[in-house]
Design a protein around this motif. Structure first.
Motif, PDB file in Angstrom:
ATOM      1  N   THR A   1      -4.328 -17.885 -31.884  1.00 13.94           N
ATOM      2  CA  THR A   1      -4.590 -19.298 -32.113  1.00 13.94           C
ATOM      3  C   THR A   1      -5.347 -19.944 -30.959  1.00 13.94           C
ATOM      4  OG1 THR A   1      -3.585 -21.424 -32.674  1.00 13.94           O
ATOM      5  CG2 THR A   1      -2.428 -20.067 -31.073  1.00 13.94           C
ATOM      6  N   ASN A   2      -5.978 -21.065 -31.264  1.00 14.20           N
ATOM      7  CA  ASN A   2      -6.606 -21.881 -30.217  1.00 14.20           C
ATOM      8  C   ASN A   2      -5.714 -23.052 -29.814  1.00 14.20           C
ATOM      9  OD1 ASN A   2      -9.033 -20.421 -30.042  1.00 14.20           O
ATOM     10  ND2 ASN A   2      -9.799 -21.430 -31.885  1.00 14.20           N
ATOM     11  N   SER A   3      -4.569 -23.180 -30.492  1.00 11.47           N
ATOM     12  CA  SER A   3      -3.671 -24.307 -30.238  1.00 11.47           C
ATOM     13  C   SER A   3      -2.515 -23.878 -29.348  1.00 11.47           C
ATOM     14  CB  SER A   3      -3.136 -24.866 -31.563  1.00 11.47           C
ATOM     15  OG  SER A   3      -4.182 -25.416 -32.327  1.00 11.47           O
ATOM     16  N   TRP A   4      -2.646 -24.214 -28.085  1.00 13.47           N
ATOM     17  CA  TRP A   4      -1.620 -23.886 -27.092  1.00 13.47           C
ATOM     18  C   TRP A   4      -1.258 -25.131 -26.299  1.00 13.47           C
ATOM     19  CZ3 TRP A   4       0.464 -19.041 -26.762  1.00 13.47           C
ATOM     20  CH2 TRP A   4      -0.240 -17.997 -27.373  1.00 13.47           C
ATOM     21  N   GLY A   5       0.010 -25.194 -25.881  1.00 16.42           N
ATOM     22  CA  GLY A   5       0.387 -26.208 -24.920  1.00 16.42           C
ATOM     23  C   GLY A   5       0.047 -25.735 -23.510  1.00 16.42           C
ATOM     24  N   LYS A   6       0.304 -26.602 -22.535  1.00 14.28           N
ATOM     25  CA  LYS A   6      -0.003 -26.249 -21.147  1.00 14.28           C
ATOM     26  C   LYS A   6       1.132 -25.501 -20.477  1.00 14.28           C
ATOM     27  CE  LYS A   6      -3.403 -29.864 -20.395  1.00 14.28           C
ATOM     28  NZ  LYS A   6      -3.833 -30.999 -19.538  1.00 14.28           N
ATOM     29  N   GLY A   7       2.287 -25.448 -21.114  1.00 15.44           N
ATOM     30  CA  GLY A   7       3.385 -24.652 -20.616  1.00 15.44           C
ATOM     31  C   GLY A   7       4.435 -25.435 -19.855  1.00 15.44           C
ATOM     32  N   THR A   8       5.627 -24.846 -19.793  1.00 15.44           N
ATOM     33  CA  THR A   8       6.718 -25.403 -18.998  1.00 15.44           C
ATOM     34  C   THR A   8       7.392 -24.241 -18.287  1.00 15.44           C
ATOM     35  OG1 THR A   8       8.689 -26.822 -19.076  1.00 15.44           O
ATOM     36  CG2 THR A   8       8.386 -25.306 -20.925  1.00 15.44           C
ATOM     37  N   LEU A   9       7.681 -24.425 -17.001  1.00 14.66           N
ATOM     38  CA  LEU A   9       8.170 -23.333 -16.166  1.00 14.66           C
ATOM     39  C   LEU A   9       9.683 -23.206 -16.231  1.00 14.66           C
ATOM     40  CD1 LEU A   9       7.452 -21.133 -14.097  1.00 14.66           C
ATOM     41  CD2 LEU A   9       7.726 -22.887 -12.314  1.00 14.66           C
ATOM     42  N   VAL A  10      10.120 -21.979 -16.461  1.00 17.71           N
ATOM     43  CA  VAL A  10      11.547 -21.649 -16.472  1.00 17.71           C
ATOM     44  C   VAL A  10      11.811 -20.655 -15.347  1.00 17.71           C
ATOM     45  CG1 VAL A  10      13.380 -20.508 -17.769  1.00 17.71           C
ATOM     46  CG2 VAL A  10      11.814 -22.074 -18.933  1.00 17.71           C
ATOM     47  N   THR A  11      12.753 -21.001 -14.472  1.00 18.18           N
ATOM     48  CA  THR A  11      13.094 -20.135 -13.348  1.00 18.18           C
ATOM     49  C   THR A  11      14.583 -19.877 -13.371  1.00 18.18           C
ATOM     50  OG1 THR A  11      11.308 -21.094 -12.026  1.00 18.18           O
ATOM     51  CG2 THR A  11      12.988 -19.820 -10.864  1.00 18.18           C
ATOM     52  N   ILE A  12      14.946 -18.601 -13.424  1.00 20.81           N
ATOM     53  CA  ILE A  12      16.351 -18.214 -13.480  1.00 20.81           C
ATOM     54  C   ILE A  12      16.704 -17.458 -12.201  1.00 20.81           C
ATOM     55  CG2 ILE A  12      18.158 -17.123 -14.838  1.00 20.81           C
ATOM     56  CD1 ILE A  12      16.575 -19.352 -16.274  1.00 20.81           C
ATOM     57  N   SER A  13      17.681 -17.952 -11.495  1.00 22.32           N
ATOM     58  CA  SER A  13      18.102 -17.309 -10.248  1.00 22.32           C
ATOM     59  C   SER A  13      19.359 -16.486 -10.487  1.00 22.32           C
ATOM     60  CB  SER A  13      18.362 -18.359  -9.185  1.00 22.32           C
ATOM     61  OG  SER A  13      19.339 -19.278  -9.619  1.00 22.32           O
ATOM     62  N   SER A  14      19.462 -15.405  -9.726  1.00 19.69           N
ATOM     63  CA  SER A  14      20.611 -14.500  -9.898  1.00 19.69           C
ATOM     64  C   SER A  14      21.783 -14.934  -9.038  1.00 19.69           C
ATOM     65  CB  SER A  14      20.202 -13.073  -9.555  1.00 19.69           C
ATOM     66  OG  SER A  14      19.711 -13.021  -8.242  1.00 19.69           O
TER      67      SER A  14
END
Length: 121
Positions: free
Chosen positions: A108-121
């Motif tokens: 697709t050409n339809s994408w958002g700009k993204g959101t960052l997910v960070t998981i710490s141990s």
């Protein structure tokens, strides 16, 4: 071309939960979530059809749930029991194509700009 805006990312400890949202200018036949970790290729996480049939990557089955609210033109990704390997930028995608698969949606050409997910141990 539908406009997509993701939100809901953040930093949590392993075992925690996050809910991502994707506000769309309109709903499509096929929508979904992808993610891209640093140094890795983009991978499909989950897809959902216009009649709410979901698919999931094996790595997230049983932990993530994709859904949408047609009245709000919003796509969601509920992420539970998060693991450090879930750390990535998460993107929303949409396409009026069939079948609704990761391969088709990835084109697709339809994408958002993204959101960052960070998981710490």
């Amino acid at each position: 071309q539908v406009q997509l805006v993701e939100s809901g990312g953040g930093s949590v400890q392993a075992g925690g939960s996050l809910r991502l949202s994707c506000a769309a200018s309109g709903l499509s036949l096929c929508m979904g979530w992808f993610r891209q970790a640093p140094g890795k290729e983009r991978e499909g996480v989950a897809t959902i059809t216009s009649y709410d049939s979901p698919t999931y990557a094996e790595s997230v089955k049983g932990r993530f749930t994709i859904s949408k609210d047609n009245t709000k033109n919003t796509l969601y990704l509920q992420m539970n029991r998060l693991k450090p390997e879930d750390t990535a930028m998460y993107y929303c995608a949409a396409r009026n194509s069939w079948p609704c698969t990761v391969a088709v949606l990835n084109g697709t050409n339809s994408w958002g700009k993204g959101t960052l997910v960070t998981i710490s141990s």
